[in-house]
Design a protein around this motif. Structure first.
Motif, mmCIF file in Angstrom:
data_model
loop_
_atom_site.group_PDB
_atom_site.id
_atom_site.type_symbol
_atom_site.label_atom_id
_atom_site.label_comp_id
_atom_site.label_asym_id
_atom_site.label_seq_id
_atom_site.Cartn_x
_atom_site.Cartn_y
_atom_site.Cartn_z
ATOM 1 N N PRO A 137 0.801 -1.226 0.000
ATOM 2 C CA PRO A 137 0.000 0.000 0.000
ATOM 3 C C PRO A 137 0.835 1.278 0.000
ATOM 4 O O PRO A 137 0.300 2.372 -0.143
ATOM 5 N N TRP A 138 2.131 1.169 0.147
ATOM 6 C CA TRP A 138 2.991 2.337 0.339
ATOM 7 C C TRP A 138 3.038 3.308 -0.839
ATOM 8 O O TRP A 138 3.145 4.518 -0.623
ATOM 9 N N PRO A 139 2.961 2.872 -2.085
ATOM 10 C CA PRO A 139 2.993 3.839 -3.188
ATOM 11 C C PRO A 139 1.883 4.892 -3.119
ATOM 12 O O PRO A 139 2.100 6.047 -3.479
ATOM 13 N N LEU A 140 0.724 4.513 -2.628
ATOM 14 C CA LEU A 140 -0.370 5.478 -2.490
ATOM 15 C C LEU A 140 0.020 6.586 -1.505
ATOM 16 O O LEU A 140 -0.189 7.767 -1.777
ATOM 17 N N LEU A 141 0.604 6.211 -0.385
ATOM 18 C CA LEU A 141 1.056 7.208 0.583
ATOM 19 C C LEU A 141 2.130 8.105 -0.032
ATOM 20 O O LEU A 141 2.149 9.317 0.197
ATOM 21 N N GLY A 142 3.008 7.519 -0.830
ATOM 22 C CA GLY A 142 4.038 8.298 -1.518
ATOM 23 C C GLY A 142 3.444 9.342 -2.445
ATOM 24 O O GLY A 142 3.911 10.479 -2.514
ATOM 25 N N ARG A 143 2.404 8.980 -3.158
ATOM 26 C CA ARG A 143 1.726 9.938 -4.039
ATOM 27 C C ARG A 143 1.046 11.042 -3.236
ATOM 28 O O ARG A 143 1.059 12.206 -3.624
ATOM 29 N N LEU A 144 0.462 10.672 -2.097
ATOM 30 C CA LEU A 144 -0.216 11.668 -1.259
ATOM 31 C C LEU A 144 0.761 12.745 -0.757
ATOM 32 O O LEU A 144 0.394 13.912 -0.656
ATOM 33 N N LEU A 145 1.996 12.343 -0.441
ATOM 34 C CA LEU A 145 2.982 13.305 0.068
ATOM 35 C C LEU A 145 3.291 14.424 -0.918
ATOM 36 O O LEU A 145 3.745 15.486 -0.521
ATOM 37 N N THR A 146 3.051 14.184 -2.196
ATOM 38 C CA THR A 146 3.384 15.190 -3.206
ATOM 39 C C THR A 146 2.179 16.028 -3.652
ATOM 40 O O THR A 146 2.341 16.931 -4.461
ATOM 41 N N LEU A 147 1.001 15.731 -3.122
ATOM 42 C CA LEU A 147 -0.180 16.512 -3.480
ATOM 43 C C LEU A 147 -0.103 17.919 -2.887
ATOM 44 O O LEU A 147 0.383 18.102 -1.760
ATOM 45 N N LYS A 148 -0.625 18.894 -3.611
ATOM 46 C CA LYS A 148 -0.530 20.291 -3.180
ATOM 47 C C LYS A 148 -1.033 20.547 -1.761
ATOM 48 O O LYS A 148 -0.367 21.258 -1.027
ATOM 49 N N PRO A 149 -2.145 19.994 -1.325
ATOM 50 C CA PRO A 149 -2.558 20.318 0.041
ATOM 51 C C PRO A 149 -1.672 19.679 1.113
ATOM 52 O O PRO A 149 -1.584 20.173 2.227
ATOM 53 N N ILE A 150 -0.985 18.582 0.781
ATOM 54 C CA ILE A 150 -0.188 17.858 1.769
ATOM 55 C C ILE A 150 1.285 18.243 1.713
ATOM 56 O O ILE A 150 1.939 18.394 2.746
ATOM 57 N N SER A 151 1.832 18.425 0.523
ATOM 58 C CA SER A 151 3.256 18.706 0.359
ATOM 59 C C SER A 151 3.742 19.912 1.171
ATOM 60 O O SER A 151 4.783 19.820 1.831
ATOM 61 N N PRO A 152 3.016 21.028 1.200
ATOM 62 C CA PRO A 152 3.495 22.163 2.010
ATOM 63 C C PRO A 152 3.520 21.866 3.512
ATOM 64 O O PRO A 152 4.266 22.502 4.249
ATOM 65 N N LEU A 153 2.727 20.898 3.960
ATOM 66 C CA LEU A 153 2.746 20.502 5.366
ATOM 67 C C LEU A 153 3.839 19.469 5.631
ATOM 68 O O LEU A 153 4.433 19.446 6.714
ATOM 69 N N ALA A 154 4.097 18.614 4.654
ATOM 70 C CA ALA A 154 5.093 17.557 4.811
ATOM 71 C C ALA A 154 6.512 18.113 4.850
ATOM 72 O O ALA A 154 7.361 17.576 5.562
ATOM 73 N N ARG A 155 6.772 19.183 4.105
ATOM 74 C CA ARG A 155 8.121 19.765 4.055
ATOM 75 C C ARG A 155 8.599 20.202 5.438
ATOM 76 O O ARG A 155 9.671 19.778 5.880
ATOM 77 N N PRO A 156 7.856 21.046 6.178
ATOM 78 C CA PRO A 156 8.353 21.445 7.501
ATOM 79 C C PRO A 156 8.400 20.283 8.496
ATOM 80 O O PRO A 156 9.259 20.261 9.380
ATOM 81 N N LEU A 157 7.515 19.311 8.343
ATOM 82 C CA LEU A 157 7.556 18.143 9.214
ATOM 83 C C LEU A 157 8.844 17.354 8.968
ATOM 84 O O LEU A 157 9.523 16.933 9.911
ATOM 85 N N TYR A 158 9.200 17.166 7.691
ATOM 86 C CA TYR A 158 10.457 16.484 7.368
ATOM 87 C C TYR A 158 11.628 17.245 7.993
ATOM 88 O O TYR A 158 12.520 16.651 8.608
#
Length: 180
Positions: A137-158
């Motif tokens: 199931p991991w590829p789906l999560l990988g795609r979600l990380l790059t979506l516009k609403p999620i990516s700006p939140l994932a960057r500072p978390l990383y």
């Protein structure tokens, strides 16, 4: 040469407008995916790269991580157990950084995913690409990380995790559930 792409954008090696780069060997801006330009040179020993080198024929994806960090190493091994195909991991300390188009500063700051075509991604985009290269199931999560609403939140978390990675105990990645 134009300015580096903004974080999260793909670099265009033929462009000369702001927000794009014409130098494929230059390190990407944090959080961006870079177009590799010409293929990097093959490593000195083919034995060191048994499945092809990113950007070369027969290449596989490559996760470059900080091998001096327990959290990073445990996480990379967790990823390795789930990678599909010929994708693999390598500690930055053992990688030919120059051939990969990376610097010691790049790998001190972030993990990197080098795609089979030589494309480089760092920070949360690296994690997204590594997840996409897994089975299950991991590829789906990988795609979600790059979506516009999620990516700006994932960057500072990383970045928060990266700054504190030497304080994080990797115990959650071990044990009976670690091999799933």
């Amino acid at each position: 040469m134009g300015a580096s792409p903004t974080p999260g954008e793909t670099a265009n090696p033929d462009a000369s407008t702001p927000g794009e780069t014409a130098n494929p060997s230059a390190s990407p801006t944090p959080g961006e995916t870079a177009n590799p330009g010409p293929s990097p040179p093959a490593p000195a020993s083919d034995a060191d790269q048994p499945h092809g080198y990113p950007g070369q024929a027969g290449a596989a994806g490559l996760l470059v991580y900080d091998g001096n960090c327990g959290f990073c190493t445990a996480t990379a091994h967790w990823v390795e157990r789930r990678l599909s195909g010929r994708n693999r991991i390598i500690p930055a300390q053992q990688a030919d950084l120059e051939a990969l188009g990376l610097t010691t500063e790049d790998v001190a700051r972030s993990a990197w995913w080098i795609g089979p075509d030589g494309t480089r991604a760092d920070e949360h985009l690296c994690i997204g690409e590594a997840l996409r290269a897994m089975s299950g199931p991991w590829p789906l999560l990988g795609r979600l990380l790059t979506l516009k609403p999620i990516s700006p939140l994932a960057r500072p978390l990383y970045r928060l995790v990266a700054r504190n990675r030497h304080r994080i105990k990797p115990r959650f990645l071990h044990g009976s559930r670690g091999n799933r």
